[in-house]
Design a protein around this motif. Sequence first.
Motif, PDB file in Angstrom:
ATOM      1  N   ARG A 109       3.844   9.588   6.177  1.00 54.49           N
ATOM      2  CA  ARG A 109       5.050  10.224   5.634  1.00 54.49           C
ATOM      3  C   ARG A 109       5.191  11.587   6.279  1.00 54.49           C
ATOM      4  NH1 ARG A 109       2.979  13.680   1.954  1.00 54.49           N
ATOM      5  NH2 ARG A 109       1.115  13.009   0.854  1.00 54.49           N
TER       6      ARG A 109
ATOM      7  N   THR B 102      -2.447  16.803   6.365  1.00 52.57           N
ATOM      8  CA  THR B 102      -1.037  17.015   6.051  1.00 52.57           C
ATOM      9  C   THR B 102      -0.646  18.420   6.468  1.00 52.57           C
ATOM     10  OG1 THR B 102      -1.183  15.504   4.182  1.00 52.57           O
ATOM     11  CG2 THR B 102       0.687  17.002   4.211  1.00 52.57           C
TER      12      THR B 102
ATOM     13  N   SER C 126       9.766  11.413   9.761  1.00 50.10           N
ATOM     14  CA  SER C 126      10.783  10.954   8.808  1.00 50.10           C
ATOM     15  C   SER C 126      10.419   9.550   8.331  1.00 50.10           C
ATOM     16  CB  SER C 126      12.151  10.950   9.502  1.00 50.10           C
ATOM     17  OG  SER C 126      13.182  10.592   8.601  1.00 50.10           O
ATOM     18  N   GLY C 127      10.786   9.220   7.098  1.00 47.04           N
ATOM     19  CA  GLY C 127      10.527   7.888   6.577  1.00 47.04           C
ATOM     20  C   GLY C 127       9.146   7.755   5.969  1.00 47.04           C
ATOM     21  N   GLU C 128       8.795   6.507   5.657  1.00 49.77           N
ATOM     22  CA  GLU C 128       7.471   6.273   5.078  1.00 49.77           C
ATOM     23  C   GLU C 128       6.940   4.926   5.534  1.00 49.77           C
ATOM     24  OE1 GLU C 128       7.644   4.953   0.730  1.00 49.77           O
ATOM     25  OE2 GLU C 128       9.480   6.126   0.932  1.00 49.77           O
TER      26      GLU C 128
ATOM     27  N   ASN D 181       6.774  -0.054   8.682  1.00 54.68           N
ATOM     28  CA  ASN D 181       7.774   0.667   7.895  1.00 54.68           C
ATOM     29  C   ASN D 181       7.895   0.020   6.510  1.00 54.68           C
ATOM     30  OD1 ASN D 181       9.951   1.914   6.732  1.00 54.68           O
ATOM     31  ND2 ASN D 181      11.229   1.856   8.573  1.00 54.68           N
ATOM     32  N   THR D 182       7.366   0.661   5.499  1.00 53.68           N
ATOM     33  CA  THR D 182       7.409   0.126   4.141  1.00 53.68           C
ATOM     34  C   THR D 182       8.552   0.729   3.329  1.00 53.68           C
ATOM     35  OG1 THR D 182       5.875   1.826   3.375  1.00 53.68           O
ATOM     36  CG2 THR D 182       4.918  -0.283   4.099  1.00 53.68           C
ATOM     37  N   GLY D 183       9.394   1.522   3.983  1.00 59.77           N
ATOM     38  CA  GLY D 183      10.475   2.204   3.273  1.00 59.77           C
ATOM     39  C   GLY D 183      11.822   1.556   3.528  1.00 59.77           C
TER      40      GLY D 183
ATOM     41  N   LEU E 164      11.421   4.732  10.058  1.00 60.08           N
ATOM     42  CA  LEU E 164      10.156   5.462  10.128  1.00 60.08           C
ATOM     43  C   LEU E 164      10.095   6.104  11.509  1.00 60.08           C
ATOM     44  CD1 LEU E 164       7.302   6.184   9.058  1.00 60.08           C
ATOM     45  CD2 LEU E 164       6.510   4.016  10.019  1.00 60.08           C
TER      46      LEU E 164
ATOM     47  N   THR F 171       4.002  11.965  11.594  1.00 61.84           N
ATOM     48  CA  THR F 171       5.208  11.365  11.031  1.00 61.84           C
ATOM     49  C   THR F 171       6.253  12.444  10.769  1.00 61.84           C
ATOM     50  OG1 THR F 171       3.924   9.591  10.043  1.00 61.84           O
ATOM     51  CG2 THR F 171       6.126   9.948   9.162  1.00 61.84           C
TER      52      THR F 171
ATOM     53  N   SER G  45       2.007   0.614  13.396  1.00 60.97           N
ATOM     54  CA  SER G  45       2.718   1.276  12.305  1.00 60.97           C
ATOM     55  C   SER G  45       3.636   0.270  11.625  1.00 60.97           C
ATOM     56  CB  SER G  45       3.492   2.495  12.812  1.00 60.97           C
ATOM     57  OG  SER G  45       4.294   2.135  13.912  1.00 60.97           O
TER      58      SER G  45
ATOM     59  N   GLU H 103      -1.670   6.224   5.052  1.00 63.53           N
ATOM     60  CA  GLU H 103      -0.271   6.494   4.723  1.00 63.53           C
ATOM     61  C   GLU H 103       0.418   7.253   5.865  1.00 63.53           C
ATOM     62  OE1 GLU H 103       2.100   8.711   1.024  1.00 63.53           O
ATOM     63  OE2 GLU H 103      -0.023   9.111   1.375  1.00 63.53           O
TER      64      GLU H 103
END
Lengths: 188, 188
Positions: B121, A12, B101-103, B138-140, B144, B99, B136, B119
């Motif tokens: 994010r 991160t 933006s997004g999650e 997009n779970t948000g 993403l 990453t 990938s 993960e």
Amino acid sequence: MTSAPLEPFAVTIDFATGALVPDPDVLDRRLADLDGYFVADIDDPGVGAYTVHEVRVPPTGNNLLSSTTVLAPGKVGDEYFFTKGHFHAIRDRAEIYLTLSGEGLLVMALEDGRTVTKEMRPGIANYVPGHWAHRSVNTGTTPLVFYAVYIGDAGYDYATIAERGFPVIVVEGEEGPEVRPNPRYVAS
Amino acid sequence: MTSAPLEPFAVTIDFATGALVPDPDVLDRRLADLDGYFVADIDDPGVGAYTVHEVRVPPTGNNLLSSTTVLAPGKVGDEYFFTKGHFHAIRDRAEIYLTLSGEGLLVMALEDGRTVTKEMRPGIANYVPGHWAHRSVNTGTTPLVFYAVYIGDAGYDYATIAERGFPVIVVEGEEGPEVRPNPRYVAS
């Protein structure tokens, strides 16, 4: 050549500070480490110039090495703080610099002395093609933070810049940063 | 092999939207392009799934290819929108996903069907070692957005995933995203 695949992993990155979590491998460069690189003499060799936070993988041509660099603001004489700068040991290997915070200049040079200078600011992805030595310069008042990715077997040739200098210097001029010929550069 | 060095260049990335400036090469994937990839049927094939914004350099092993991907939020049945996913044609080539933006989730699989999920994010740099197919998800509820860097000669093998499916799917469960075995996966 077959070897077991590496396991996927993640780090991160704090885009504001360049901090990595986890951060197993920090290189800490003081002005003392840059002795002889600036035109002027260094007043306080203990001052921190930059840290490099490296993500370690085997340094092979199928892997990608990556790191964040946090370059402090400051000057030695009228020259802004910079990283040592290097060619890749394998000359043709490319590198990408993605600036995350701060502002600066990326100076690049071929071995024949030709130079190109590009702006660094958040969101700019600079492409450093093979054969170009690269040095980042913090022309702002806050840390210059960037994320670098390069091919794992690129290697480092710091000696050429250490011995010959960089063809250009970046100094604070009347109206902001100025890129000038380096009076101490030794042309090949 | 000697060829003239490329010239340094830069692109600007909008971390919130993934937009590139300049943006010469956009790939636009609709749900129609993902026909057969989801367990459920696609209702509206015209819906946009993702765009890929690529920075073009010669696809050689000394260069780095890079791109931003903008993956829309949404579901087909209970599966979240995803990218097709691929192995590299040269299997051992690594890739990094940063990453912006997004999650979401990054699902990775070896050819023997073993999977690892990580993960995604903002600020997470995922290392995708060689030999791992990567998709990938997009779970948000927002796009993403991620920046990918990979070795220029890696190439793409989409056919293996298209034919066999990905070993896992990511669905919306009672308490959030769940990674489950893909009932349609064809083990080798």
